[in-house]
Design an enzyme around this catalytic site. Structure first.
Site, mmCIF file in Angstrom:
data_model
loop_
_atom_site.group_PDB
_atom_site.id
_atom_site.type_symbol
_atom_site.label_atom_id
_atom_site.label_comp_id
_atom_site.label_asym_id
_atom_site.label_seq_id
_atom_site.Cartn_x
_atom_site.Cartn_y
_atom_site.Cartn_z
ATOM 1 N N ASP A 11 0.870 -1.183 0.000
ATOM 2 C CA ASP A 11 0.000 0.000 0.000
ATOM 3 C C ASP A 11 0.905 1.230 0.000
ATOM 4 O O ASP A 11 2.119 1.118 0.088
ATOM 5 C CB ASP A 11 -0.943 -0.038 1.200
ATOM 6 C CG ASP A 11 -0.197 -0.047 2.521
ATOM 7 O OD1 ASP A 11 1.056 0.080 2.522
ATOM 8 O OD2 ASP A 11 -0.848 -0.189 3.570
ATOM 9 N N ASP B 183 -8.089 -6.837 0.402
ATOM 10 C CA ASP B 183 -7.158 -7.203 1.478
ATOM 11 C C ASP B 183 -7.773 -6.810 2.791
ATOM 12 O O ASP B 183 -8.606 -5.902 2.845
ATOM 13 C CB ASP B 183 -5.836 -6.447 1.311
ATOM 14 C CG ASP B 183 -5.971 -4.991 1.702
ATOM 15 O OD1 ASP B 183 -5.690 -4.667 2.866
ATOM 16 O OD2 ASP B 183 -6.398 -4.168 0.857
ATOM 17 N N CYS C 136 -8.044 -28.072 9.984
ATOM 18 C CA CYS C 136 -9.219 -28.950 10.081
ATOM 19 C C CYS C 136 -8.911 -30.386 9.643
ATOM 20 O O CYS C 136 -9.541 -31.325 10.109
ATOM 21 C CB CYS C 136 -10.373 -28.387 9.262
ATOM 22 S SG CYS C 136 -11.006 -26.860 9.951
HETATM 23 ZN ZN LIG Z 1 -10.308 -25.287 8.413
#
Ligand SMILES: [Zn+2]
Length: 402
Positions: A90, A298, A341
């Site tokens: 930026d 972003d 996960c």
């Molecule tokens: Zn996940």
């Protein structure tokens, strides 16, 4: 540099490919923020395997620490931080104004994933902050370092020089990011200044590009105008005509009309150039942003939230420190493809947070970044397969914003 693959019918949205000196970005895309040349708590390999195609580093922070000259000497940001894919920086404008004005007030903690409501804006931008505002002249801005309070002066030319030394693939023009509380009259003056600074950024960029031997950098101009239709449209007309490689849409939005403000701008900006929506990362806002013609986004808050234990699921955000997750021997989200996960239970992550273990931040950040990257790739797929609105409806039916 930007190719449109497919448009959403009867809207401004599109799926495309943004080609940079360090590879392609399939759009729409979420850009992970690595403020100080690192996405906090993650190695570049982890950022990439969470699906990130591109990262954004902050000019203001890197200028203060370690200084852009060291990064140039190291061979540029790609080598310095060991990220071989596309990088954006930026302009430093946002931090110069928000952190400069709020020095000592820790404004950054209020900057969230989504536009604030008017009430929230009034709380964050208090009178006290206004008085501490960075000093603005037509030439540039004087501001105080957030690290030690020392005084610095940024001009449009200086911002471009710093970004040139940092060596990102996509850089942004230096703009004035006015507080959402200023009068319309002030905003008009501020916008005029931003447009004049845009010309100066382009000129400096052209001059430096001619001297430079390494890969080309793309320069994006920034549209301002706050929440006023006439100002947003005027800014889009003026900036849109300038010879930028793409555009950023900046400034303050009021939550209630972010999508409308983005639509005003993208109806005017040249269709064939890429558009980046600065500082927006809430899933619903991302979907609306894409529908209204933005290609990249972003947001720093996604990983900050993760470090605080706030995790995305398709039903909305959960807080991992909540007692009910202590015994949950299942992943945070069934069918989530992220490393976290795939390998750990919610109970384990909850334990890491309670024990204040460092791995907690990494595993949570991986999940949140993956969630947004995956959302963007699903949006892209829905555009390519001509069922964006069905996808949107289904997502919104299940996802509860909180
Ligand atoms: Zn996940």
């Amino acid at each position: 540099m930007f190719k449109i693959n497919k448009k959403i019918s009867k809207s401004l949205g599109r799926a495309g490919v943004l080609i940079t000196s360090h590879g392609q970005i399939q759009t729409p895309a979420f850009v992970a923020v690595g403020t100080k040349a690192t996405v906090k708590s993650l190695s570049p390999e982890q950022v990439a395997s969470a699906g990130s195609q591109v990262v954004l580093a902050n000019t203001y922070h890197l200028y203060l620490e370690p200084g852009e000259k060291i990064i140039k000497k190291a061979g540029g940001l790609h080598k310095f931080m060991n990220w071989q894919g596309p990088i954006m920086t930026d302009s430093g404008g946002f931090q110069v104004f928000s952190l400069g004005a709020a020095y000592g007030n820790n404004l950054s903690k209020f900057i969230g994933t989504k536009p604030l409501t008017l009430e929230e804006i009034k709380k964050v931008y208090s009178k006290k902050n206004e008085e501490k505002k960075a000093k603005i002249t037509e030439d540039g801005v004087e501001f105080k370092s957030v690290i030690d309070g020392s005084k610095h002066f940024f001009t449009p030319e200086k911002s471009i020089q710093i970004q040139n030394n940092l060596g990102a693939d996509i850089i942004f023009a230096f703009d004035e990011c006015a507080s959402p509380l200023v009068s319309k009259k002030y905003l008009q003056e501020s916008m005029k200044r931003t447009h004049c600074w845009a010309e100066r950024c382009l000129k400096e960029h052209r001059d430096l590009s001619q001297k430079k031997k390494h890969f080309p950098q793309a320069l994006f101009g920034i549209v301002q105008g706050g929440r006023y239709e006439d100002l947003r449209k005027k800014s889009a007309k003026i900036i849109g005509k300038m010879d930028f490689d793409g555009f950023g849409i900046g400034g303050s939005f009021v939550k209630e009309d972010m999508a409308t403000a983005v639509r005003w701008v993208n109806q005017i900006l040249p269709e064939e150039k890429p558009r980046h929506l600065l500082g927006i990362g809430e899933p619903i806002d991302l979907i609306l942003g894409v529908e209204n013609g933005c290609d990249t986004f972003d947001c720093v808050a996604v990983t900050r939230m993760a470090r605080n234990g706030s995790l995305y699921t398709k039903h909305g955000k959960i807080n991992i420190t909540n007692a009910k997750y202590k015994n949950l021997l299942k992943p945070i989200e069934k069918n989530c493809g992220c490393y976290t996960c795939q390998n750990y239970t919610t109970a384990y992550l909850s334990h890491l947070f309670r024990a204040k273990e460092m791995l907690a931040a990494s595993l949570a950040s991986i999940h949140n970044i993956y969630f947004l990257n995956n959302l963007m790739s699903q949006i892209r797929k829905s555009i390519l397969e001509n069922n964006f609105f069905e996808f949107k409806e289904e997502f919104l039916r299940i996802y509860k914003a909180n």
